[in-house]
Scaffold this motif. Structure first.
Motif, PDB file in Angstrom:
ATOM      1  N   GLY A  33       0.660  -1.222   0.215  1.00 33.07           N
ATOM      2  CA  GLY A  33      -0.084   0.208   0.212  1.00 33.07           C
ATOM      3  C   GLY A  33       0.820   1.570  -0.017  1.00 33.07           C
ATOM      4  O   GLY A  33       0.275   2.405  -0.144  1.00 33.07           O
ATOM      5  N   ALA A  34       2.136   1.136  -0.055  1.00 30.51           N
ATOM      6  CA  ALA A  34       3.134   2.317  -0.084  1.00 30.51           C
ATOM      7  C   ALA A  34       2.576   3.242  -1.261  1.00 30.51           C
ATOM      8  O   ALA A  34       2.434   2.695  -2.184  1.00 30.51           O
ATOM      9  CB  ALA A  34       4.590   1.972  -0.079  1.00 30.51           C
ATOM     10  N   ILE A  35       2.620   4.537  -1.056  1.00 32.16           N
ATOM     11  CA  ILE A  35       2.395   5.558  -2.005  1.00 32.16           C
ATOM     12  C   ILE A  35       3.535   6.317  -2.603  1.00 32.16           C
ATOM     13  O   ILE A  35       4.148   6.739  -1.735  1.00 32.16           O
ATOM     14  CB  ILE A  35       1.238   6.584  -1.443  1.00 32.16           C
ATOM     15  N   LEU A  36       3.601   6.486  -3.838  1.00 32.84           N
ATOM     16  CA  LEU A  36       4.608   7.040  -4.649  1.00 32.84           C
ATOM     17  C   LEU A  36       4.356   8.263  -5.259  1.00 32.84           C
ATOM     18  O   LEU A  36       3.437   8.102  -6.182  1.00 32.84           O
ATOM     19  CB  LEU A  36       5.341   5.890  -5.412  1.00 32.84           C
ATOM     20  N   ARG A  42       2.253  -7.960  -2.445  1.00 31.13           N
ATOM     21  CA  ARG A  42       2.424  -6.433  -2.122  1.00 31.13           C
ATOM     22  C   ARG A  42       1.694  -5.405  -3.271  1.00 31.13           C
ATOM     23  O   ARG A  42       2.190  -5.764  -4.539  1.00 31.13           O
ATOM     24  CB  ARG A  42       3.780  -5.921  -1.777  1.00 31.13           C
ATOM     25  N   ARG A  43       1.263  -4.382  -2.906  1.00 34.07           N
ATOM     26  CA  ARG A  43       0.721  -3.354  -3.798  1.00 34.07           C
ATOM     27  C   ARG A  43       1.412  -1.944  -3.633  1.00 34.07           C
ATOM     28  O   ARG A  43       1.359  -1.445  -2.565  1.00 34.07           O
ATOM     29  CB  ARG A  43      -1.038  -3.246  -3.892  1.00 34.07           C
ATOM     30  N   LEU A  44       1.910  -1.452  -4.532  1.00 34.91           N
ATOM     31  CA  LEU A  44       2.512  -0.016  -4.522  1.00 34.91           C
ATOM     32  C   LEU A  44       1.780   0.882  -5.701  1.00 34.91           C
ATOM     33  O   LEU A  44       1.382   0.338  -6.641  1.00 34.91           O
ATOM     34  CB  LEU A  44       3.749  -0.035  -5.162  1.00 34.91           C
ATOM     35  N   LEU A  45       1.121   2.102  -5.000  1.00 30.99           N
ATOM     36  CA  LEU A  45       0.597   3.005  -5.748  1.00 30.99           C
ATOM     37  C   LEU A  45       1.332   4.014  -6.314  1.00 30.99           C
ATOM     38  O   LEU A  45       1.942   4.862  -5.636  1.00 30.99           O
ATOM     39  CB  LEU A  45      -0.873   3.357  -4.824  1.00 30.99           C
ATOM     40  N   LEU A  46       1.233   4.224  -7.485  1.00 31.47           N
ATOM     41  CA  LEU A  46       1.997   5.353  -8.300  1.00 31.47           C
ATOM     42  C   LEU A  46       1.108   6.552  -8.588  1.00 31.47           C
ATOM     43  O   LEU A  46       0.098   6.035  -9.492  1.00 31.47           O
ATOM     44  CB  LEU A  46       2.903   4.705  -9.528  1.00 31.47           C
ATOM     45  N   LEU A  47       1.343   7.824  -8.254  1.00 32.06           N
ATOM     46  CA  LEU A  47       0.551   8.746  -8.440  1.00 32.06           C
ATOM     47  C   LEU A  47       1.048   9.612  -9.908  1.00 32.06           C
ATOM     48  O   LEU A  47       2.181   9.811  -9.757  1.00 32.06           O
ATOM     49  CB  LEU A  47       0.325   9.720  -7.359  1.00 32.06           C
ATOM     50  N   ASN A  59      -5.491   9.390 -11.402  1.00 35.39           N
ATOM     51  CA  ASN A  59      -4.279   9.598 -11.069  1.00 35.39           C
ATOM     52  C   ASN A  59      -3.374   8.782 -10.307  1.00 35.39           C
ATOM     53  O   ASN A  59      -2.572   8.899  -9.849  1.00 35.39           O
ATOM     54  CB  ASN A  59      -4.002  11.285 -10.569  1.00 35.39           C
ATOM     55  N   THR A  60      -4.185   7.634 -10.243  1.00 38.03           N
ATOM     56  CA  THR A  60      -3.429   6.397  -9.302  1.00 38.03           C
ATOM     57  C   THR A  60      -3.510   5.099 -10.052  1.00 38.03           C
ATOM     58  O   THR A  60      -4.568   4.622 -10.323  1.00 38.03           O
ATOM     59  CB  THR A  60      -4.508   6.392  -7.929  1.00 38.03           C
ATOM     60  N   ASP A  61      -2.233   4.655 -10.202  1.00 39.09           N
ATOM     61  CA  ASP A  61      -2.063   3.235 -10.738  1.00 39.09           C
ATOM     62  C   ASP A  61      -1.491   2.300  -9.621  1.00 39.09           C
ATOM     63  O   ASP A  61      -0.790   2.409  -8.954  1.00 39.09           O
ATOM     64  CB  ASP A  61      -1.146   3.252 -12.084  1.00 39.09           C
ATOM     65  N   GLU A  62      -2.004   1.147  -9.819  1.00 44.44           N
ATOM     66  CA  GLU A  62      -1.851   0.060  -8.656  1.00 44.44           C
ATOM     67  C   GLU A  62      -0.907  -0.793  -9.332  1.00 44.44           C
ATOM     68  O   GLU A  62      -1.177  -1.681 -10.393  1.00 44.44           O
ATOM     69  CB  GLU A  62      -2.716  -0.451  -8.019  1.00 44.44           C
TER      70      GLU A  62
END
Length: 419
Positions: free
Chosen positions: A287-290, A329-334, A319-322
């Motif tokens: 769930g970390a947001i980048l 694990r999921r990382l969220l790129l903004l 504006n959020t891609d998972e």
């Protein structure tokens, strides 16, 4: 009237409303526009600009046009372009080569089209336009007498060009002023970055660990706003003085390798590439947001993120891609790794850009006056311009300040007076 005409009219009307709203919070630039309309300091000048096509930029374009300039504008970021503002500017007589969400090929084509005006002066945001002038459009260099650059990233590139004697005309480093660094970089970037992250994710920042990569003026603003929202803030740095400053201000200073395991939200604000790399991404929690608030989409290594991902879910929120890794694990790129404050939010508040663009337009006026005696190179904004912008902003806000008495002036300018 055709449906296309109707659509254009609707866009123009929407853009005019947006520009009018911004102008309300930009009294300094508006006053300069009125002054320049009378003085016409830019009469006969052709200006090519590569800037974010937003309502605030539209007020800048109006000020330059009021002063007599002919303008061609391209976007410095395809994701920040406001199509209704672009249409309103076209209706006002500014040539605009920009559209939201275009490909990188179209992005560079638009810059070339803006340069087709044959500019006397250039305005840049990130040095892409100046770079193209010096590599692909060298036939235009003879007529360019000066330019302005308003980003840290662009100025880094320009100073390197100057050091290698590759820069062919004088450029004013609009970013490097006290008012710009304080008002725009610190307060503007700080607020708008938090705004973009919250709009894109609707996350509660209180109690989260926010990792801020870079503790320059922009990074300092992001760290302050994150802490103000209740986040625990970790700072990463390569500059020992800035790292010490962050530590003395109470921030937890770590390497990115150590911070990667602790962070809930990551914000890069450096102007450099590969600040968050594959080895960091591999350590991050679910769930970390980048987010990137630096400049180009190179601060977060998006290619490494693509390589690590077993699945990518585009647009899980606007504006959020998972990115889903092999272990789930999921990382969220903004904002695709581009500027989160201009893509997921609206960039700096208009009151902030009032000062930055006022310094920009006064710097253009200075360039026009002084260009005959300036050699190619990077120039600081004249001190009197910085002071004038601050003075005008204080006056517009109705804020009074003290003035030195004659005795105080004498004391400060004489070495003969002892303690």
């Amino acid at each position: 009237m055709t449906s296309a005409d109707s659509a254009d009219s609707a866009l123009v009307a929407s853009g005019e409303l947006r520009i009018g709203w911004a102008a309300r919070a930009m009294p300094v630039l508006t006053a300069l526009g009125e002054r320049f309309a009378a003085e016409r300091p830019f009469g006969g000048l052709r200006i090519a600009a590569c800037l974010h096509v937003t309502a605030e930029t539209a007020v800048l374009m109006g000020t330059l046009k009021a002063g007599g300039a002919e303008i061609a504008l391209a976007a410095s970021n395809p994701l920040s372009t406001q199509d209704d503002v672009a249409e309103a500017l076209r209706d006002y007589g500014v040539v605009v080569h920009a559209q939201a969400g275009v490909t990188m090929d179209a992005y560079y084509r638009h810059i070339h089209q803006a340069l087709d005006i044959g500019p006397d002066i250039v305005l840049d945001d990130g040095c892409d336009l100046v770079n193209i002038l010096h590599t692909e459009r060298t036939e235009l260099l003879e007529t360019v007498s000066g330019g302005c650059e308003e980003t840290t990233t662009g100025i880094i590139r320009l100073r390197q060009m100057a050091a290698e004697k590759a820069l062919r005309f004088p450029v004013v480093a609009v970013n490097d002023t006290r008012t710009k660094r304080m008002f725009d970089n610190r307060y503007g970037t700080g607020q708008s970055t938090m705004d973009g992250i919250m709009r894109a994710t609707n996350t509660l920042l209180a109690g989260k660990t926010v990792v801020v990569a870079g503790f320059g003026y922009c990074g300092r603003g992001v760290a302050e706003r994150a802490r103000g929202l209740g986040a625990r803030v970790v700072v990463t740095e390569i500059d020992p003085v800035k790292a010490l400053d962050a530590s003395l201000q109470g921030y937890d200073v770590r390497s990115m390798a150590a911070a990667a395991r602790a962070g809930d939200v990551f914000v890069t604000v450096t102007g450099n590439r590969d600040v968050i790399r594959g080895e960091h991404l591999a350590e991050m929690k679910d769930g970390a947001i980048l987010a990137n608030a630096g400049h180009f989409d190179v601060e977060i290594d998006v290619r490494a993120l693509d390589d690590l991902a077993h699945a990518v879910h585009r647009g899980v929120r606007p504006n959020t891609d998972e990115y889903v890794l092999a272990d789930g694990r999921r990382l969220l790129l903004l904002a695709e790794g581009r500027l989160v404050n201009l893509t997921a939010a609206e960039g700096h508040p208009a009151a902030v850009m009032d000062m930055s663009f006022s310094a920009q337009v006064l710097s253009v006026a200075w360039l026009v006056r002084e260009r005959a005696r300036l050699e190619p190179g990077v120039y600081d904004v004249p001190g009197e311009v910085d002071v004038e912008v601050a003075r005008l902003k204080l006056a517009a806000a109705g804020i009074e300040m003290d003035e030195l008495t004659p005795d105080q002036e004498e004391y400060l300018h004489s070495w003969r007076l002892g303690s």
